[in-house]
Scaffold this motif. Sequence first.
Motif, short mmCIF file in Angstrom:
data_model
loop_
_atom_site.label_atom_id
_atom_site.label_comp_id
_atom_site.label_asym_id
_atom_site.label_seq_id
_atom_site.Cartn_x
_atom_site.Cartn_y
_atom_site.Cartn_z
N ILE A 176 -9.55 -6.09 2.83
CA ILE A 176 -8.11 -6.33 2.70
C ILE A 176 -7.86 -7.82 2.97
O ILE A 176 -7.98 -8.27 4.11
CB ILE A 176 -7.28 -5.50 3.71
N ALA A 181 0.86 -1.19 0.00
CA ALA A 181 0.00 0.00 0.00
C ALA A 181 0.90 1.24 0.00
O ALA A 181 2.03 1.19 0.48
CB ALA A 181 -0.91 0.00 1.23
N ARG A 222 -3.76 0.51 -2.89
CA ARG A 222 -3.47 -0.88 -2.54
C ARG A 222 -3.24 -1.71 -3.79
O ARG A 222 -3.98 -1.58 -4.77
CB ARG A 222 -4.66 -1.47 -1.74
#
Length: 259
Positions: free
Chosen positions: A213, A5, A258
């Motif tokens: 995530i 990220a 990301r």
Amino acid sequence: MFTRAITKKPCRALIDGISTAQFTESVEQPDYELAVRQHNKYIETLESLGLEVLDLEADERFPDSCFTEDPAVVMEGCAVVTNPARDSRNGEKYEILPALRNFYSDEQIFCIEGPGTMEGGDVMLVGRHFYVGQSDRTNAEGARQFNEIVTKFGYTSETVPVTEGLHLKDFVIYLENNNLLVTETMDKVPAFKDFNRYIVPKDELYAINSLWINGTVLVPAGYPKTLKLIQDLGYPTITVDTSEFRKIDGSLTCLSLRF
Ligand code: CIR
């Protein structure tokens, strides 16, 4: 799965970030010190889920520059530097470029050029298909250039209208497994008809921008109904306090790129 990220430390000028107060009762300035603590916690959370985080230095010239999601869109094999629509944010594109060069070659980096405008908050990836919100920040020309770029890398894209406020992902978010969190308006958008759609109650609008995530969903602190909805779908969750970013229309996805 995400492995990396890119974030950027909030600057003191954050208190002058653009705000329509779309998520708060009234206009309020963020508390810088608290924003820094919340930002650190956000990074720790990403790291705890296996991501290596490049946290860029604060830049006082750009009040909103901690929202790294907007000046670029990143994907496997390609990065697109956007052309942020607001003057106070446009220069962020020059600052994100060197960071992208750590991970992408010059042949993999493209730029949206004026009169096209785009911000990453309007771009939602589902598999290898992008939904691009046409909003005050992302125009048809920006979406057209984006489509031309990403199709070269095996992606497709289509536009959807954003009629409720700032960015697409404030009103619809993809949580993988064919699941979307939506507003009542997004629930009716034909492009989303084949998804499992879950309407987030109006008083919890801000929590639509939850962040998947690697199997876990980050949910903004303070939204119990949406938290339960996401947990009932079977996801492990982590709540993250983003109160200071919310005051200037910023939410969980905005704070990172990301990939
Ligand atoms: C702005 O108005 O540009 C910032 N104050 C908030 C940006 C939020 N970014 C996002 O939703 N991706």
